[in-house]
Motif scaffolding. Sequence first.
Motif, PDB file in Angstrom:
ATOM      1  N   ARG A 247       0.837  -1.189   0.000  1.00  0.00           N
ATOM      2  CA  ARG A 247       0.000   0.000   0.000  1.00  0.00           C
ATOM      3  C   ARG A 247       0.875   1.243   0.000  1.00  0.00           C
ATOM      4  NH1 ARG A 247      -2.715  -1.141   4.065  1.00  0.00           N
ATOM      5  NH2 ARG A 247      -1.924   0.196   5.727  1.00  0.00           N
ATOM      6  N   GLY A 248       0.594   2.169  -0.908  1.00  0.00           N
ATOM      7  CA  GLY A 248       1.375   3.391  -0.988  1.00  0.00           C
ATOM      8  C   GLY A 248       0.664   4.416  -1.840  1.00  0.00           C
ATOM      9  N   THR A 249       1.392   5.406  -2.269  1.00  0.00           N
ATOM     10  CA  THR A 249       0.839   6.467  -3.107  1.00  0.00           C
ATOM     11  C   THR A 249       1.596   6.501  -4.426  1.00  0.00           C
ATOM     12  OG1 THR A 249       0.263   7.768  -1.149  1.00  0.00           O
ATOM     13  CG2 THR A 249       0.331   8.927  -3.265  1.00  0.00           C
ATOM     14  N   LEU A 275      -2.781   0.393  -4.113  1.00  0.00           N
ATOM     15  CA  LEU A 275      -2.749  -0.925  -3.483  1.00  0.00           C
ATOM     16  C   LEU A 275      -2.436  -1.973  -4.541  1.00  0.00           C
ATOM     17  CD1 LEU A 275      -3.227  -2.596  -0.873  1.00  0.00           C
ATOM     18  CD2 LEU A 275      -5.574  -2.924  -1.667  1.00  0.00           C
ATOM     19  N   ALA A 276      -1.391  -2.749  -4.303  1.00  0.00           N
ATOM     20  CA  ALA A 276      -0.974  -3.768  -5.259  1.00  0.00           C
ATOM     21  C   ALA A 276      -0.775  -5.092  -4.546  1.00  0.00           C
ATOM     22  CB  ALA A 276       0.322  -3.362  -5.959  1.00  0.00           C
ATOM     23  N   ARG A 277      -1.049  -6.179  -5.256  1.00  0.00           N
ATOM     24  CA  ARG A 277      -0.721  -7.513  -4.755  1.00  0.00           C
ATOM     25  C   ARG A 277       0.524  -7.977  -5.479  1.00  0.00           C
ATOM     26  NH1 ARG A 277      -1.813 -11.516  -1.681  1.00  0.00           N
ATOM     27  NH2 ARG A 277      -3.624 -10.486  -0.791  1.00  0.00           N
ATOM     28  N   VAL A 278       1.506  -8.414  -4.690  1.00  0.00           N
ATOM     29  CA  VAL A 278       2.770  -8.908  -5.231  1.00  0.00           C
ATOM     30  C   VAL A 278       2.894 -10.387  -4.923  1.00  0.00           C
ATOM     31  CG1 VAL A 278       5.287  -8.698  -5.185  1.00  0.00           C
ATOM     32  CG2 VAL A 278       3.859  -6.657  -4.908  1.00  0.00           C
ATOM     33  N   GLY A 296       6.173   1.718   0.108  1.00  0.00           N
ATOM     34  CA  GLY A 296       5.018   1.877   0.980  1.00  0.00           C
ATOM     35  C   GLY A 296       4.972   0.819   2.069  1.00  0.00           C
ATOM     36  N   ALA A 297       3.792   0.599   2.601  1.00  0.00           N
ATOM     37  CA  ALA A 297       3.615  -0.330   3.722  1.00  0.00           C
ATOM     38  C   ALA A 297       3.180  -1.698   3.219  1.00  0.00           C
ATOM     39  CB  ALA A 297       2.566   0.223   4.688  1.00  0.00           C
ATOM     40  N   LEU A 298       3.639  -2.741   3.928  1.00  0.00           N
ATOM     41  CA  LEU A 298       3.302  -4.107   3.570  1.00  0.00           C
ATOM     42  C   LEU A 298       2.258  -4.653   4.540  1.00  0.00           C
ATOM     43  CD1 LEU A 298       6.858  -5.624   2.931  1.00  0.00           C
ATOM     44  CD2 LEU A 298       5.433  -4.272   1.381  1.00  0.00           C
ATOM     45  N   SER A 299       1.382  -5.502   4.008  1.00  0.00           N
ATOM     46  CA  SER A 299       0.404  -6.187   4.854  1.00  0.00           C
ATOM     47  C   SER A 299       0.084  -7.534   4.236  1.00  0.00           C
ATOM     48  CB  SER A 299      -0.875  -5.349   5.004  1.00  0.00           C
ATOM     49  OG  SER A 299      -1.501  -5.166   3.747  1.00  0.00           O
TER      50      SER A 299
END
Length: 565
Positions: A247-249, A275-278, A296-299
């Motif tokens: 998640r980032g900008t 928001l991207a899925r890797v 950005g942040a990982l979740s």
Amino acid sequence: MTEQVLDGLLFRDLIASSSEHLQEHKAEVDALNVFPVPDGDTGTNMYLTLSAAAESVVKETPASLSRASELASHGALMGARGNSGVILSQIFRGIARYFAGKDSVPSWEIGMAFDEAVSTAYKAVMKPVEGTILTVLRGMRDGAKDAGGHGQTVQGVLQASLVRGQEVLETTPEMLPVLKQAGVVDAGGKGLVYILEGALLALSPEGKRSLAGAESYAVPVTKVATHAEALDTTDIVFPYDTQFLLRGTGLPLAEIRENLQSYGDSLLVVGSDSLARVHVHTKVPGEVLTYCLRYGALSQVTIDNMVEQAQEAMTLNTKRSATAVGGASSHGTLSAPTFGLPVTPPKETGIVTVVAGSGLTEIMKSLGCDLVIEGGATMNPSTAELAAAVKTVNAKKIIFLPNNGNIFLAAKQAKKLTGRNMYIIPTKTIPQGVSALLSLNLSMDMEHNLKRAAKAIKRVRTGEVTFAARNGKFGKHVMRQGDILGLIDGKVEMVGKNPEETLVSIVSAMVRPDHEIVTIYRGKDVTQETGEGAAMAVRRVLSPDVEVELQDGGQPLYYYIVSSE
């Protein structure tokens, strides 16, 4: 309610309420299937897709509209079932695209989000047809935009959207003759109307939904049956299956995708600029995570040791199939690398198929399928389940046979998620799937096999004997609930009172002079003795040159499935 602004928390309430409302009415939507057969599942598929979206949003309770809509989009994509579910997931995707980067929006912008949803949903369908969920969605868009231009509240905009959508829904039988013949409106459009009705309940003081217990959305797990070869371990160069949300900008997806290529294989980077899925198979998951943290942040970080999983799977054997899709399998950890284990190289091509019925499962395995997913009528596997199942097959390339037209779009979405070389053969029936399997020669190249399978599908005819789930009319045929229906290539050709008599009638009509073999698959409610009697009756009306075989299919809902070629 007097909301002039739509934010993440209100969006959450709308989605949660919509899911509850559609759950209450999904059976009604199911019953709108143009064929009055017992496997209409549009409402069920849309509910399961929507409940996955609601679960994602409720679990996090995001205040930002951008985040809330992206969570709903991702949840819908992962939970999408059937064509109606996949189209619904694309509606959410379009909405998320418009709301990206916005904490909240004034009510008039809801129409703009609908506009993006229309564009995205239409692009998802190869040949859009008017008189369907797409047409109803477009009407809802028009209603929302008109109301938005007159300073309406969020409730006013959604109400205007609903009114226009209902008006368009009532006209769908005039756009599609098949709906008019059946005496129904479009099922997907009706489901969409219930979704919007549910959203409005969240804004009505007398009908406002409670979010108590909203975290407990339950999505049934699709069972999987495996062939022994699917349990072989593999010489995995990149043993850690690494997945996470980023998640980032302004996420530069193309740049991230390009720079991650050197870290491993089976790379997938999808999503939006927020928001991207890797997904990647790698030797160095820590380095992948460190690289992506700069953006950005990982979740939702998941790292599976595929070698360890494969070794455990050999011990568990068939138990693995249920846990692999259900999410209860034991995942490996980063603390115990297992490089150098004696493992088996992947086969060149694996085969995955979908059927319902223990007999059909065994037949598919005997014909060389590496993985058989239990599903089809009444329970279409979700995008996430299909992707998870395909990823367990130890092969460089995957041939996938859906055997059901309502699974095709979900399979296409699953292909994007797997990062695998997945080739979908568009089989719509069990006989088409069997014929395609028999045509394959895996020693030949993929192009050759796909051409052979396409020809095999065209050669075979499919007959089905089932019962009418409701009163209805299709073409010249009028049926009452409980009548026996005989279908040929998906069209009702006979209405009777006895399954065996109906079987003989449709086989007589579907067998052509050049056909050589008829295969009858008896359902789970047909005894061996009854099936043998039916096969004998079929032989009596056919030429002695036509071979008639009886197989135990064990399929639900259909007394008989017949193949003629």
